[in-house]
Design an enzyme around this catalytic site. Sequence first.
Site, mmCIF file in Angstrom:
data_model
loop_
_atom_site.group_PDB
_atom_site.id
_atom_site.type_symbol
_atom_site.label_atom_id
_atom_site.label_comp_id
_atom_site.label_asym_id
_atom_site.label_seq_id
_atom_site.Cartn_x
_atom_site.Cartn_y
_atom_site.Cartn_z
ATOM 1 N N LYS A 285 0.898 -0.768 0.272
ATOM 2 C CA LYS A 285 -0.097 0.109 -0.368
ATOM 3 C C LYS A 285 1.106 1.405 0.179
ATOM 4 O O LYS A 285 0.702 2.445 -0.571
ATOM 5 C CB LYS A 285 -1.027 0.387 1.386
ATOM 6 C CG LYS A 285 -1.650 -1.403 0.826
ATOM 7 C CD LYS A 285 -2.635 -1.265 2.593
ATOM 8 C CE LYS A 285 -1.753 -1.435 3.828
ATOM 9 N NZ LYS A 285 -1.197 -2.598 4.362
ATOM 10 N N GLU B 236 2.557 8.180 12.312
ATOM 11 C CA GLU B 236 3.750 6.605 12.237
ATOM 12 C C GLU B 236 4.870 6.617 13.131
ATOM 13 O O GLU B 236 5.200 7.825 13.948
ATOM 14 C CB GLU B 236 4.797 7.478 10.907
ATOM 15 C CG GLU B 236 2.608 6.958 9.676
ATOM 16 C CD GLU B 236 4.684 7.764 8.966
ATOM 17 O OE1 GLU B 236 4.959 6.392 8.169
ATOM 18 O OE2 GLU B 236 4.631 8.748 8.244
ATOM 19 N N ARG B 237 5.366 5.172 12.782
ATOM 20 C CA ARG B 237 6.976 5.116 13.832
ATOM 21 C C ARG B 237 7.899 5.947 13.016
ATOM 22 O O ARG B 237 8.116 6.491 11.936
ATOM 23 C CB ARG B 237 7.533 3.474 13.918
ATOM 24 C CG ARG B 237 6.517 2.893 14.308
ATOM 25 C CD ARG B 237 7.381 1.290 13.834
ATOM 26 N NE ARG B 237 6.159 0.413 14.428
ATOM 27 C CZ ARG B 237 5.028 0.153 13.682
ATOM 28 N NH1 ARG B 237 4.478 0.609 12.542
ATOM 29 N NH2 ARG B 237 4.770 -0.801 14.366
#
Length: 307
Positions: free
Chosen positions: A160, A186-187
């Site tokens: 994705k 997000e990380r």
Amino acid sequence: MPSGEGANRGQVLAVRGSVVDGYFPDLLPRINNELRAGTDGQVIIEVANHLDPQVVRGVALTPTRGLARGSDMVDTGHPLLAPVGDRLLGRVVDVFGQAIDGKQELTGGQWRPLRRPPVPLAEQGTTAEVFLTGIKAMDLLAPIERGGKVGLFGGAGVGKTVLITELIRNVVGRHRGVTIFCGIGERSREAEEMYREVQDAGLLDNTVLVFGQMNEPPGSRFRVGHTALTIAEYFRDAESMAAENASRLASMQAAEQNNQDHLGVLGQRYHRRRQQAITEELQDIVSGFETLAKPDRLARKQGWVTT
């Protein structure tokens, strides 16, 4: 932090995690106004609700550590603001528009409120037009309507994010546009990798990266999408006023849970103008074995294209 006799001052009434109640005896702050609390106003709060004629409830966008009942609170008199303009190209910013790339701070220039009304009905485009992505499988089998929306559903590691990256590359290369990428929840590793990928691809000079990462408070992740969309709207509106035919891509990658109402508010602003538009919203719904068993734990990745 606003100071002086004219400042609308109050006190912290209660603190429950990121939810803060404030007491203002003189003038109740407006909904969505930015409040400052704590020492030197380091805690930033957005008004979410009026509980009674003197009490507001807000969501803190910064850590509330050290904030206590009775702490000073000041109404800034304006909503949360985000910087806009070409000066953001090649920069990485947070929900407040503050530079987090180690480069020069963004001061002065034009700033816009994060909460903005959608495009008026009279200015919205009404014609149907296919948005060419440059990816043959999508353009032939699943064409995207200019001004429409499309979703991707799949588990981890199925491509994705790769698809979104290819869309960014193709749209910027084909239309000489600007990319606005927003990472929600997000990380730090993922954000750093995205920055390196954009830089290595030679797209950084035409890119704005906005991040509200996993280690930040929920309020920050909740509003960072509005910051990115406000920046995207600036480019769309500037192109509409100049009557130019340039394409601009905005991609938002979200890993935020239980945000259906939040995404609905953002979706109301994805309207197409007659000449330019936020033409595509890519929404990747990430699902694994646990999330299939618990639908309320679905995480989302989302993105827009503005042309």
